[in-house]
Design a protein around this motif. Structure first.
Motif, mmCIF file in Angstrom:
data_model
loop_
_atom_site.group_PDB
_atom_site.id
_atom_site.type_symbol
_atom_site.label_atom_id
_atom_site.label_comp_id
_atom_site.label_asym_id
_atom_site.label_seq_id
_atom_site.Cartn_x
_atom_site.Cartn_y
_atom_site.Cartn_z
ATOM 1 N N VAL A 301 -6.986 -7.287 -11.993
ATOM 2 C CA VAL A 301 -7.266 -6.760 -11.315
ATOM 3 C C VAL A 301 -6.547 -6.345 -10.073
ATOM 4 O O VAL A 301 -6.738 -5.366 -9.521
ATOM 5 N N ARG A 302 -5.542 -7.249 -10.119
ATOM 6 C CA ARG A 302 -4.696 -6.941 -9.100
ATOM 7 C C ARG A 302 -3.707 -5.495 -9.505
ATOM 8 O O ARG A 302 -3.457 -4.678 -8.224
ATOM 9 N N ARG A 303 -3.267 -5.556 -10.653
ATOM 10 C CA ARG A 303 -2.783 -4.433 -10.820
ATOM 11 C C ARG A 303 -3.823 -2.514 -10.615
ATOM 12 O O ARG A 303 -2.960 -1.735 -10.256
ATOM 13 N N GLU A 304 -5.039 -2.610 -11.172
ATOM 14 C CA GLU A 304 -5.658 -2.180 -10.360
ATOM 15 C C GLU A 304 -5.746 -1.739 -8.806
ATOM 16 O O GLU A 304 -6.059 -0.460 -8.481
ATOM 17 N N MET A 305 -6.133 -2.501 -8.434
ATOM 18 C CA MET A 305 -5.692 -3.542 -6.303
ATOM 19 C C MET A 305 -4.278 -1.886 -6.165
ATOM 20 O O MET A 305 -3.822 -1.363 -5.540
ATOM 21 N N ILE A 306 -3.005 -2.681 -6.651
ATOM 22 C CA ILE A 306 -2.440 -2.006 -6.719
ATOM 23 C C ILE A 306 -2.045 -0.650 -6.236
ATOM 24 O O ILE A 306 -1.990 0.265 -6.228
ATOM 25 N N ALA A 307 -2.632 -0.415 -8.115
ATOM 26 C CA ALA A 307 -2.153 1.131 -7.520
ATOM 27 C C ALA A 307 -3.127 1.968 -7.581
ATOM 28 O O ALA A 307 -2.845 2.847 -7.125
ATOM 29 N N ASN A 308 -4.339 2.015 -6.474
ATOM 30 C CA ASN A 308 -5.230 2.350 -5.940
ATOM 31 C C ASN A 308 -4.586 1.962 -4.004
ATOM 32 O O ASN A 308 -4.464 3.754 -4.158
ATOM 33 N N ALA A 309 -3.695 1.321 -3.612
ATOM 34 C CA ALA A 309 -3.780 1.333 -2.877
ATOM 35 C C ALA A 309 -2.410 1.920 -2.741
ATOM 36 O O ALA A 309 -1.927 2.633 -1.424
ATOM 37 N N LEU A 310 -1.679 2.554 -3.324
ATOM 38 C CA LEU A 310 0.003 3.568 -4.341
ATOM 39 C C LEU A 310 -0.191 4.789 -3.598
ATOM 40 O O LEU A 310 -0.037 5.335 -4.011
ATOM 41 N N LYS A 311 -1.901 5.102 -4.065
ATOM 42 C CA LYS A 311 -1.870 6.318 -4.703
ATOM 43 C C LYS A 311 -1.968 7.142 -3.910
ATOM 44 O O LYS A 311 -2.247 6.758 -2.423
ATOM 45 N N GLU A 312 -1.562 8.985 -4.177
ATOM 46 C CA GLU A 312 -0.540 8.332 -2.378
ATOM 47 C C GLU A 312 -1.617 10.499 -2.635
ATOM 48 O O GLU A 312 -1.757 10.988 -1.212
ATOM 49 N N ARG A 313 -2.173 11.158 -3.593
ATOM 50 C CA ARG A 313 -2.196 11.826 -3.686
ATOM 51 C C ARG A 313 -4.109 12.165 -4.636
ATOM 52 O O ARG A 313 -4.078 11.306 -5.829
ATOM 53 N N ALA A 314 -4.898 13.045 -4.674
ATOM 54 C CA ALA A 314 -6.235 12.384 -4.716
ATOM 55 C C ALA A 314 -6.316 13.499 -6.091
ATOM 56 O O ALA A 314 -6.874 12.821 -7.532
ATOM 57 N N ASP A 315 -5.077 13.611 -6.753
ATOM 58 C CA ASP A 315 -5.043 14.456 -7.954
ATOM 59 C C ASP A 315 -4.046 14.527 -8.085
ATOM 60 O O ASP A 315 -3.386 14.918 -9.737
ATOM 61 N N LYS A 316 -3.183 13.230 -8.080
ATOM 62 C CA LYS A 316 -2.105 12.585 -9.116
ATOM 63 C C LYS A 316 -2.964 11.689 -10.386
ATOM 64 O O LYS A 316 -3.946 10.544 -9.481
ATOM 65 N N ALA A 317 -2.645 11.880 -11.327
ATOM 66 C CA ALA A 317 -3.356 11.168 -11.869
ATOM 67 C C ALA A 317 -2.728 9.281 -12.328
ATOM 68 O O ALA A 317 -1.647 9.672 -12.647
ATOM 69 N N LEU A 318 -3.630 8.720 -12.661
ATOM 70 C CA LEU A 318 -3.208 7.377 -12.839
ATOM 71 C C LEU A 318 -3.832 6.907 -14.454
ATOM 72 O O LEU A 318 -4.282 7.194 -14.779
ATOM 73 N N VAL A 319 -2.983 5.703 -14.558
ATOM 74 C CA VAL A 319 -3.239 5.312 -16.351
ATOM 75 C C VAL A 319 -4.149 4.516 -15.646
ATOM 76 O O VAL A 319 -4.639 3.938 -14.821
#
Length: 382
Positions: A301-319
């Motif tokens: 859960v915390r990993r998903e929260m951090i990943a979303n919080a650090l997302k800088e561009r909408a077109d940048k793919a995340l795991v």
């Protein structure tokens, strides 16, 4: 009285040159030689003897070079054998005999070079020869950083070997007061001339008290500056926060960090370091060396929260967080991604590029995920 002018020497002349110059001038100015003005000749001979007596001794010469003749004869400038200031014995002939071994200025002319008759001649040569000095006696003085910061007067006790008139060596206890100025550098030396060990046919050693700064549990000294390592957690590093500490003199220090703290960065606090030894009213700087402490593990859960919080561009793919930690997942999903393919390696600390296998499909890029372990590093989320 200008001793160097009387002996026609430069202030930086070596001791051997002082002996040689006195030997030449003393023979020429000796009262036994014919002079048109005997009174002036006697005065010149006396001044020559006193100047030589001052400069041939390393201790009196050092005081003379620093304070001049008036400072040397001042009763407050004590010498080892003259506690109330330098005083010439007033007998230039005695100085002449101590150097030459005879009072006859013509001895080197009339006396034959024969060992049976030239005892005084050879004795004069050995007397004029400069003696070697014993190595200095180093006395270490351990001091804490707080003691050096505030300054102090320390009593130093050590033992030395002294030479008795009988020729025997005995041990003697010595106590010296050392004035430590605030901010003294590590390794500062306090020299007590010729107050160390003694030995036959050698000049007494200097006693040298040397400051040895002890390691501190919090601060590291860098000249006049101080450095301290401050640990901050990831929350403070990213979102800011208050940092409090006490300086070397226990002054409370509070810093409000509002920006991102990068690992290895430092904050300078001016005027909170060590006092400057030449001006104790001025101080060096204090540096806070930040060490960012990362969490050892994070749940999904915390990993998903951090990943979303650090997302800088909408077109940048995340795991995809739904795939993280799924054991045995090997299928290669197709995602909208940049023009290179990456492999998010489990437990890896960096992202490793993979060469394109099918150039024909360059318009559509894939990502490979190995998710056999849940410990995927934060960097591999990009």
């Amino acid at each position: 009285m200008d001793c160097y002018k009387i002996l026609s020497l430069d202030p930086d002349a070596p001791v051997s040159r002082i002996h040689a110059q006195y030997r030449r001038l003393a023979v020429a100015e000796h009262p036994a030689r014919g002079h048109t003005d005997p009174h002036a000749a006697r005065k010149a001979f006396r001044d020559l003897g006193e100047a030589y007596d001052i400069l041939r001794n390393s201790i009196s010469r050092k005081v003379y070079d620093e304070f001049g003749y008036d400072g040397l004869t001042n009763r407050f400038n004590s010498l080892p054998d003259q506690p109330h200031g330098y005083r010439y014995h007033g007998d230039p002939m005695r100085t002449f005999e101590e150097h030459f071994g005879t009072s006859n200025p013509y001895a080197h002319i009339y006396e034959p070079f024969d060992a049976a008759h030239d005892y005084h001649y050879y004795q004069a040569i050995f007397r004029a020869r400069e003696k070697a000095q014993l190595p200095p006696l180093i006395i270490g003085l351990d001091m804490t950083l707080e003691e050096i910061f505030h300054g102090n007067i320390r009593e130093v006790e050590f033992s030395r070997n002294i030479l008795l008139p009988t020729g025997d060596l005995v041990e003697q206890a010595v106590i010296k007061d050392v004035i430590i100025r605030p901010g003294c550098p590590d390794g500062t030396q306090f020299i007590f001339p010729q107050e160390g060990h003694q030995a036959r046919n050698f000049i007494s050693a200097d006693a040298v008290v040397q400051i040895e700064q002890l390691p501190h549990d919090r601060f590291f000294r860098d000249g006049d500056d101080l450095r301290i390592e401050i640990e901050v957690d990831l929350l403070v590093a990213l979102c800011g926060g208050d940092i409090s500490l006490n300086s070397i003199d226990d002054t409370p220090v509070r810093i409000e960090e509002i920006g991102v703290i990068r690992p290895g960065s430092a904050r300078m606090i001016p005027g909170m370091g060590m006092p400057r030894v030449d001006d104790a009213s001025r101080r060096g700087n204090l540096y806070l060396d930040y060490k960012v402490v990362f969490p050892k593990d994070l749940d999904l859960v915390r990993r998903e929260m951090i990943a979303n919080a650090l997302k800088e561009r909408a077109d940048k793919a995340l795991v995809p967080t739904t795939l993280i930690g799924v054991s045995g997942y090997t299928r290669t999903p197709t995602l909208v991604a940049p023009k290179r393919r990456y492999q998010a390696a489990a437990r890896a600390k960096t992202i490793q590029p993979i060469q394109e296998e099918n150039p024909a499909n360059s318009d559509q890029n894939n990502y490979d995920f190995i998710t056999e372990d849940i410990n995927v590093s934060q960097e591999s989320l990009y």
